[in-house]
Scaffold this motif. Structure first.
Motif, PDB file in Angstrom:
ATOM      1  N   ALA A  10     117.303  42.438  97.574  1.00 37.58           N
ATOM      2  CA  ALA A  10     117.363  41.126  96.911  1.00 37.58           C
ATOM      3  C   ALA A  10     116.353  41.042  95.779  1.00 37.58           C
ATOM      4  N   VAL A  11     115.168  41.626  95.965  1.00 39.61           N
ATOM      5  CA  VAL A  11     114.144  41.636  94.920  1.00 39.61           C
ATOM      6  C   VAL A  11     114.628  42.442  93.714  1.00 39.61           C
ATOM      7  N   LEU A  12     115.242  43.590  93.973  1.00 38.82           N
ATOM      8  CA  LEU A  12     115.749  44.424  92.879  1.00 38.82           C
ATOM      9  C   LEU A  12     116.848  43.709  92.103  1.00 38.82           C
ATOM     10  N   VAL A  13     117.821  43.149  92.807  1.00 42.79           N
ATOM     11  CA  VAL A  13     118.940  42.466  92.147  1.00 42.79           C
ATOM     12  C   VAL A  13     118.458  41.218  91.411  1.00 42.79           C
ATOM     13  N   GLY A  14     117.519  40.485  92.017  1.00 42.02           N
ATOM     14  CA  GLY A  14     117.019  39.267  91.388  1.00 42.02           C
ATOM     15  C   GLY A  14     116.346  39.512  90.055  1.00 42.02           C
TER      16      GLY A  14
END
Length: 490
Positions: A403-407
């Motif tokens: 989620a951190v990467l995609v965000g």
């Protein structure tokens, strides 16, 4: 995508205006009055309990994280992009008057923060790292409503470690993009957000796979550093534009009670913006900080309630106010001002020059990364409430990293609006539980004050509340305080 964002923002505002806002205000006032304005009256106690000795187990090891470490875990989540981009957004769309309502609700909300973290301490449970707890736990154990706790836990997981952490990563990428563009005199390369996302995701993985004690050690080091760095930047801006401080303060109070012609914000919208952005930043009554508060080893539940009230003040009256004065002294004319992080960047460049963008990028990284870590911990406590299977926890950790990467590479508009809606449902669920359990909070506060008047360092044991079931810890005074001496090790 833009139409989805518009729909979420419109309906989210209606939900906050007619449902969440009245409950937040009324319950905060009720807790303030019934507690005798505990958030003001016991202000010195907040600092005393912050440095309390951590009770130890039979082996001489800390029973769990200290009161100060629990404070930094919650501060790590509180102090993030909401303090920079969120405050800037509030000022840009609601005018300077929104800052006043942020301040007022921080004071009222500190009573809610006190109540929720006191309850989280009372109904905490033991785990392999020490203690865990939070609203889901006091809903199950205090209200005998596990189903409500599960609903709250799911909303928290969606809101904090997924939506809010994505926003934090997105802000890191945006700050880095702005700094590189300023340094090169052109636009930043398209691959830069991906690089930022990969770095942040890897750092997140290194911390979250290490458990709560590693989280505590990281936040204990990072939170004071980032607060000091941002404080110094803010003081530098205010020093450069010191003659505008009286005007900025006057505008905050004058615009709080009327229509703001510059940004076109009516009174109701000014209030709504200030309260919503303030709650996003300081999390008072939201039900997130109690997850950190429950992890502390203290001798009385009220102690961590006081510490978490101090966390609300630290976030709003210190960090958020720094951003407000940076903007209002450096950009006195808000006509046509951009929304969000860009407004803070413009204020810094105007006051200190282009170098400040790089400094801000570093500070935002520290702020946002620590928030990601704090958000993760809240989700972990909720995951373990739903299921104690190790595979579920490991899957959750991997999902947070993704989620951190995609965000980092997504547009933040829809995520902001979705997170606001999730935050409203989360607050509503928690505040209902707080209202139903508030009598226990007042009984604990009465006991704490009785012991302090007797000259004791307050110690709680569950026999002091004979009519309350569901309390797992607090068996007896020795188990609460720990042995007086560390046993000899061979």
């Amino acid at each position: 995508m833009e139409s989805v964002a518009t729909w979420l923002a419109t309906n989210g505002d209606l939900f906050w205006t007619w449902v969440v806002l009245p409950i937040v205000v009324l319950l905060g006032l009720y807790l303030t009055i019934r507690s005798g304005v505990v958030q003001f009256r016991l202000f010195p106690e907040m600092f005393r309990t912050l440095g309390d000795r951590t009770p130890r187990d039979a082996n001489g090891e800390p029973q769990s994280v200290s009161a100060f470490q629990a404070f930094t875990i919650s501060a790590a989540s509180r102090v993030g992009t909401g303090n920079i981009a969120g405050v800037a957004t509030a000022i840009a769309v609601g005018g300077p008057g929104a800052v006043f309502w942020m301040w007022l609700m921080a004071f009222i909300g500190a009573a809610s923060a006190f109540a929720e973290s006191t309850l989280a301490q009372l109904f905490k449970v033991r785990d392999r790292d020490g203690f865990r707890g939070g609203p889901a736990y006091y809903m199950q154990r205090g209200l005998n409503a596990r189903w409500l706790g599960v609903i709250f836990a799911v909303i928290l997981i969606v809101c904090f470690p997924i939506a809010f952490s994505s926003l934090q990563a997105n802000t890191i990428a945006a700050a880095l993009d702005g700094a590189v563009a300023s340094a090169t005199g052109g636009s930043a390369p398209a691959w830069l957000p991906w690089v930022a996302g990969v770095v942040v995701a890897l750092l997140t993985a290194l911390v979250v796979f290490g458990g709560v004690r590693r989280i505590a050690h990281v936040t204990q080091a990072v939170v004071p550093l980032m607060a000091l760095a941002y404080l110094l930047i803010g003081l530098a801006v205010v020093a450069v534009s010191w003659e505008r401080i009286p005007q900025a303060v006057g505008t905050i109070f004058s615009d709080a009670f009327g229509y703001n012609e510059v940004v076109g914000a009516a009174f109701g919208y000014i209030v709504l913006t200030g309260i919503k952005r303030g709650m996003f930043s300081n999390e008072a009554g939201l039900g997130s900080a109690p997850n950190a508060g429950a992890s502390a080893a203290v001798t009385h539940p009220v102690k961590q309630g006081l510490v978490q009230s101090l966390g609300v003040y630290f976030d709003t009256f210190l960090i958020c106010s720094i951003t407000a004065f940076i903007i209002l002294t450096a950009v006195p004319d808000l006509a046509g001002a951009p929304v969000g992080l860009e407004l803070t960047q413009i204020a810094l460049v105007g006051a200190l020059g282009d170098w400040s963008l790089l400094a801000l990028a570093v500070i935002i990284f520290l702020l946002a990364f620590s928030s990601i870590i704090g958000n993760y911990y809240y989700g972990e406590a909720s995951i373990e409430f739903i299921s104690t299977r190790r595979s579920v926890l490991m899957g959750y950790r991997a999902f947070v990293v993704i989620a951190v990467l995609v965000g980092s590479v997504l547009s933040a508009d829809v995520v902001w609006s979705f997170a606001d809606a999730a935050m409203g449902f989360m607050a509503l669920t928690n505040l209902v539980a707080l209202a139903l359990l508030s009598g226990i909070v007042f009984a604990l506060l009465k006991d704490y004050q009785r012991q302090r008047r007797a000259g004791r360092d307050p110690v709680f044991t569950r026999d002091l509340l004979p009519g309350v079931s569901g309390i797992e810890c607090w068996q007896d005074e020795l188990s609460v305080t720990g042995p007086l001496e560390v046993p000899h090790r061979r």
